[in-house]
Design an enzyme around this catalytic site. Structure first.
Site, PDB file in Angstrom:
ATOM      1  N   CYS A  76      39.391  74.735  20.720  1.00 47.62           N
ATOM      2  CA  CYS A  76      39.651  73.358  20.302  1.00 47.62           C
ATOM      3  C   CYS A  76      41.153  73.135  20.164  1.00 47.62           C
ATOM      4  O   CYS A  76      41.848  73.923  19.523  1.00 47.62           O
ATOM      5  CB  CYS A  76      38.897  73.109  19.005  1.00 47.62           C
ATOM      6  SG  CYS A  76      39.790  72.237  17.749  1.00 47.62           S
ATOM      7  N   GLU A  77      41.657  72.085  20.787  1.00 46.86           N
ATOM      8  CA  GLU A  77      43.105  71.885  20.806  1.00 46.86           C
ATOM      9  C   GLU A  77      43.635  71.360  19.473  1.00 46.86           C
ATOM     10  O   GLU A  77      44.838  71.342  19.251  1.00 46.86           O
ATOM     11  CB  GLU A  77      43.518  70.968  21.954  1.00 46.86           C
ATOM     12  CG  GLU A  77      43.063  69.540  21.856  1.00 46.86           C
ATOM     13  CD  GLU A  77      43.339  68.760  23.144  1.00 46.86           C
ATOM     14  OE1 GLU A  77      43.394  69.385  24.218  1.00 46.86           O
ATOM     15  OE2 GLU A  77      43.483  67.536  23.062  1.00 46.86           O
ATOM     16  N   HIS A  78      42.767  70.957  18.567  1.00 43.06           N
ATOM     17  CA  HIS A  78      43.228  70.484  17.259  1.00 43.06           C
ATOM     18  C   HIS A  78      43.399  71.620  16.252  1.00 43.06           C
ATOM     19  O   HIS A  78      44.180  71.507  15.325  1.00 43.06           O
ATOM     20  CB  HIS A  78      42.242  69.448  16.690  1.00 43.06           C
ATOM     21  CG  HIS A  78      42.174  68.213  17.520  1.00 43.06           C
ATOM     22  ND1 HIS A  78      41.050  67.419  17.590  1.00 43.06           N
ATOM     23  CD2 HIS A  78      43.083  67.655  18.360  1.00 43.06           C
ATOM     24  CE1 HIS A  78      41.296  66.414  18.412  1.00 43.06           C
ATOM     25  NE2 HIS A  78      42.503  66.535  18.897  1.00 43.06           N
ATOM     26  N   HIS A  79      42.641  72.705  16.413  1.00 41.88           N
ATOM     27  CA  HIS A  79      42.697  73.791  15.431  1.00 41.88           C
ATOM     28  C   HIS A  79      42.895  75.172  16.063  1.00 41.88           C
ATOM     29  O   HIS A  79      42.987  76.166  15.351  1.00 41.88           O
ATOM     30  CB  HIS A  79      41.404  73.827  14.606  1.00 41.88           C
ATOM     31  CG  HIS A  79      41.125  72.553  13.875  1.00 41.88           C
ATOM     32  ND1 HIS A  79      40.300  71.566  14.389  1.00 41.88           N
ATOM     33  CD2 HIS A  79      41.565  72.097  12.689  1.00 41.88           C
ATOM     34  CE1 HIS A  79      40.252  70.551  13.536  1.00 41.88           C
ATOM     35  NE2 HIS A  79      41.006  70.846  12.501  1.00 41.88           N
ATOM     36  N   GLN A 117      36.098  68.719  23.426  1.00 48.00           N
ATOM     37  CA  GLN A 117      34.840  68.780  24.180  1.00 48.00           C
ATOM     38  C   GLN A 117      34.636  67.560  25.097  1.00 48.00           C
ATOM     39  O   GLN A 117      34.183  67.682  26.228  1.00 48.00           O
ATOM     40  CB  GLN A 117      33.676  68.904  23.192  1.00 48.00           C
ATOM     41  CG  GLN A 117      32.331  69.119  23.867  1.00 48.00           C
ATOM     42  CD  GLN A 117      31.205  69.283  22.850  1.00 48.00           C
ATOM     43  OE1 GLN A 117      31.429  69.730  21.727  1.00 48.00           O
ATOM     44  NE2 GLN A 117      30.002  68.921  23.241  1.00 48.00           N
ATOM     45  N   HIS A 145      31.371  74.020  16.980  1.00 52.75           N
ATOM     46  CA  HIS A 145      32.812  74.123  16.780  1.00 52.75           C
ATOM     47  C   HIS A 145      33.097  74.940  15.526  1.00 52.75           C
ATOM     48  O   HIS A 145      32.686  74.558  14.433  1.00 52.75           O
ATOM     49  CB  HIS A 145      33.428  72.730  16.624  1.00 52.75           C
ATOM     50  CG  HIS A 145      33.383  71.923  17.890  1.00 52.75           C
ATOM     51  ND1 HIS A 145      34.522  71.550  18.564  1.00 52.75           N
ATOM     52  CD2 HIS A 145      32.342  71.445  18.604  1.00 52.75           C
ATOM     53  CE1 HIS A 145      34.176  70.868  19.642  1.00 52.75           C
ATOM     54  NE2 HIS A 145      32.857  70.785  19.695  1.00 52.75           N
ATOM     55  N   CYS A 147      35.772  75.171  13.972  1.00 51.48           N
ATOM     56  CA  CYS A 147      36.599  74.417  13.015  1.00 51.48           C
ATOM     57  C   CYS A 147      35.727  73.551  12.108  1.00 51.48           C
ATOM     58  O   CYS A 147      36.171  73.117  11.053  1.00 51.48           O
ATOM     59  CB  CYS A 147      37.655  73.570  13.731  1.00 51.48           C
ATOM     60  SG  CYS A 147      36.997  72.387  14.906  1.00 51.48           S
TER      61      CYS A 147
END
Ligand code: ZN
Length: 184
Positions: A76-79, A117, A145, A147
Site C-alpha cells: 500500500c502506497e500510503h503505509h 488497490q 490490507h 494497514c
C-alpha cells in the site's frame, strides 16, 4: 530499479528512529536483508505488461475468457504495508487471446509496486484492453490490507473489493452480471 544502497540506509535510519539499536546482533544484517527483499517486492517497476501480453493466440468467436483466484501481494502506497488477496479477470476477446499464465504475469507487473488497490485494478484492466484489443474486460480484486488489520480500526479479515470494467463489459450491465456470477 531499486537502489539497494539507499534502501539499506533508510532502514538503518528507521531502526534508529524507532529507538532500536541497529548494531545489535539480531538487527545488524537487517538493512541489507530488507534492501534485497524490496528488490523482489518492487520488481514490477522493471517489468512491462506489454511484453507478457504480446504473446497471443488467434481465437475464433468471442466467448468470455475467465480466470479466477490469481493470488497477489502488493504494498500500500500510503503505509508501505502489504495488501494481498485474489484477482479475477474476465475478458471478451476480439480475435486474440493471451496464454493463461500471462494474465497472472500482468497482475504481478502492477502488484509489485507501491499501489492503491483501486489503481492496480484499473491498470490490469487497461493493459488487457489495450494490449489484447479486447472487446471488454472486467477485473475484480479482493484484498486484505495490513494497514487496516494491524493498526487504526484494527479489523482483521476485512476484505476490500474493487472492480474495473472496460468496453462492452462496462456498457452491457446484463453481460457484466452474467460474468460476475460465473466468477464467483
Ligand atoms: Zn494503507
Amino acid at each position: 530499479m531499486v537502489d539497494q544502497e539507499k534502501v539499506k540506509k533508510a532502514i538503518e535510519l528507521l531502526i534508529e528512529g524507532i529507538g532500536e539499536d541497529p548494531a545489535r546482533e539480531g538487527l545488524v544484517d537487517t538493512p541489507e536483508r530488507v534492501a534485497r527483499m524490496y528488490t523482489e517486492l518492487c520488481a514490477g517497476y522493471d517489468d512491462d505488461a506489454k511484453v507478457h501480453l504480446s504473446r497471443t493466440f488467434t481465437a475464433e468467436g468471442s466467448e468470455a475468457v475467465i480466470e479466477t483466484g490469481i493470488t497477489f501481494y502488493s504494498l500500500c502506497e500510503h503505509h508501505l504495508m502489504p495488501f494481498f488477496g485474489e484477482v479475477s479477470i474476465a475478458y471478451i476477446p476480439n480475435g486474440k487471446v493471451a496464454g493463461l499464465s500471462k494474465l497472472a504475469r500482468t497482475v504481478e507487473v502492477y502488484a509489485r509496486r507501491l499501489r492503491i488497490q483501486e489503481r492496480m485494478t484499473g491498470e490490469i484492466a487497461d493493459a488487457i484492453m489495450d494490449e489484447l484489443g479486447a472487446k471488454g474486460v472486467l477485473v475484480v480484486v479482493r484484498a486484505e490490507h495490513m494497514c487496516m488489520s494491524m493498526r487504526g480500526v484494527k479489523k482483521p479479515g476485512t476484505q476490500t473489493l474493487t472492480t474495473a470494467s472496460r468496453g462492452i463489459l462496462s456498457e452491457d450491465s446484463r453481460l457484466r452480471d452474467e460474468i460476475l456470477k460465473m466468477m464467483n
